[in-house]
Design a protein around this motif. Structure first.
Motif, PDB file in Angstrom:
ATOM      1  N   ASP A  29      27.715  25.327   6.677  1.00 20.05           N
ATOM      2  CA  ASP A  29      27.431  23.716   7.075  1.00 20.05           C
ATOM      3  C   ASP A  29      26.217  23.543   6.261  1.00 20.05           C
ATOM      4  O   ASP A  29      26.188  22.548   5.570  1.00 20.05           O
ATOM      5  N   LEU A 100      22.923  27.730   8.231  1.00 19.90           N
ATOM      6  CA  LEU A 100      23.798  27.138   9.245  1.00 19.90           C
ATOM      7  C   LEU A 100      25.302  27.222   8.984  1.00 19.90           C
ATOM      8  O   LEU A 100      25.686  26.355   8.141  1.00 19.90           O
ATOM      9  N   THR A 101      26.090  27.811   9.862  1.00 20.72           N
ATOM     10  CA  THR A 101      27.579  27.872   9.933  1.00 20.72           C
ATOM     11  C   THR A 101      28.189  26.781  10.549  1.00 20.72           C
ATOM     12  O   THR A 101      27.494  26.264  11.524  1.00 20.72           O
ATOM     13  N   SER A 104      28.188  27.678  14.470  1.00 24.01           N
ATOM     14  CA  SER A 104      26.866  28.041  15.325  1.00 24.01           C
ATOM     15  C   SER A 104      26.214  26.945  15.151  1.00 24.01           C
ATOM     16  O   SER A 104      26.055  25.990  14.413  1.00 24.01           O
ATOM     17  N   TRP A 106      22.727  28.128  15.439  1.00 28.96           N
ATOM     18  CA  TRP A 106      21.606  28.794  14.900  1.00 28.96           C
ATOM     19  C   TRP A 106      21.774  29.092  13.434  1.00 28.96           C
ATOM     20  O   TRP A 106      22.814  29.232  12.882  1.00 28.96           O
ATOM     21  N   ILE A 107      20.500  28.801  12.718  1.00 23.21           N
ATOM     22  CA  ILE A 107      20.394  29.230  11.492  1.00 23.21           C
ATOM     23  C   ILE A 107      20.227  30.673  11.417  1.00 23.21           C
ATOM     24  O   ILE A 107      19.194  31.229  12.112  1.00 23.21           O
TER      25      ILE A 107
END
Length: 121
Positions: A29, A100-101, A104, A106-107
């Motif tokens: 992302d 950041l996917t 998710s 979360w980073i």
């Protein structure tokens, strides 16, 4: 799944130059920060340089003025141009990215496989 793939590295004489490249792929992302770390034989991993997505750059004092980090946001890639290399720059160099996917909130820190840089005196 995210991957960081590095290229470059090798053997060079003191005073020479090398270029490392790293590209991230997968369900990405955004990547707030990309950079490079290194680990010399018998030592811990140390910070070399980072660049964030706005182009803000940080260097360790040991490489400042000799190494140049750059980033291509469109390609999710980061490079490290190393000049005036010294024997003490010999290490395995690792690409790092805080990612950041798309799956998710979360980073997460991701690492490349590492590439050997050897500087002979």
């Amino acid at each position: 799944q995210v991957q960081l793939v590095e290229s470059g590295g090798g053997l060079v004489q003191a005073g020479g130059s090398l270029r490392l490249s790293c590209a991230a792929s997968g369900n990405i992302d955004s990547i707030p920060t990309m950079g490079w770390y290194r680990q010399a034989p018998g030592k811990g991993r140390e910070f070399v340089a980072t660049v964030d997505r706005d182009g803000i750059i940080n260097y360790s004092n040991s490489v400042k003025g000799r190494f140049t980090v750059s980033r291509d946001n469109a390609k999710n890639a980061v490079s490290l141009q190393m000049s005036s290399l010294k024997p003490e720059d010999t290490a395995v160099y690792y690409c790092n990215a805080e990612i950041l996917t798309t799956s998710s909130f979360w980073i997460v820190d991701y690492w490349g496989q590492g590439t050997q840089v050897t500087v002979s005196s």
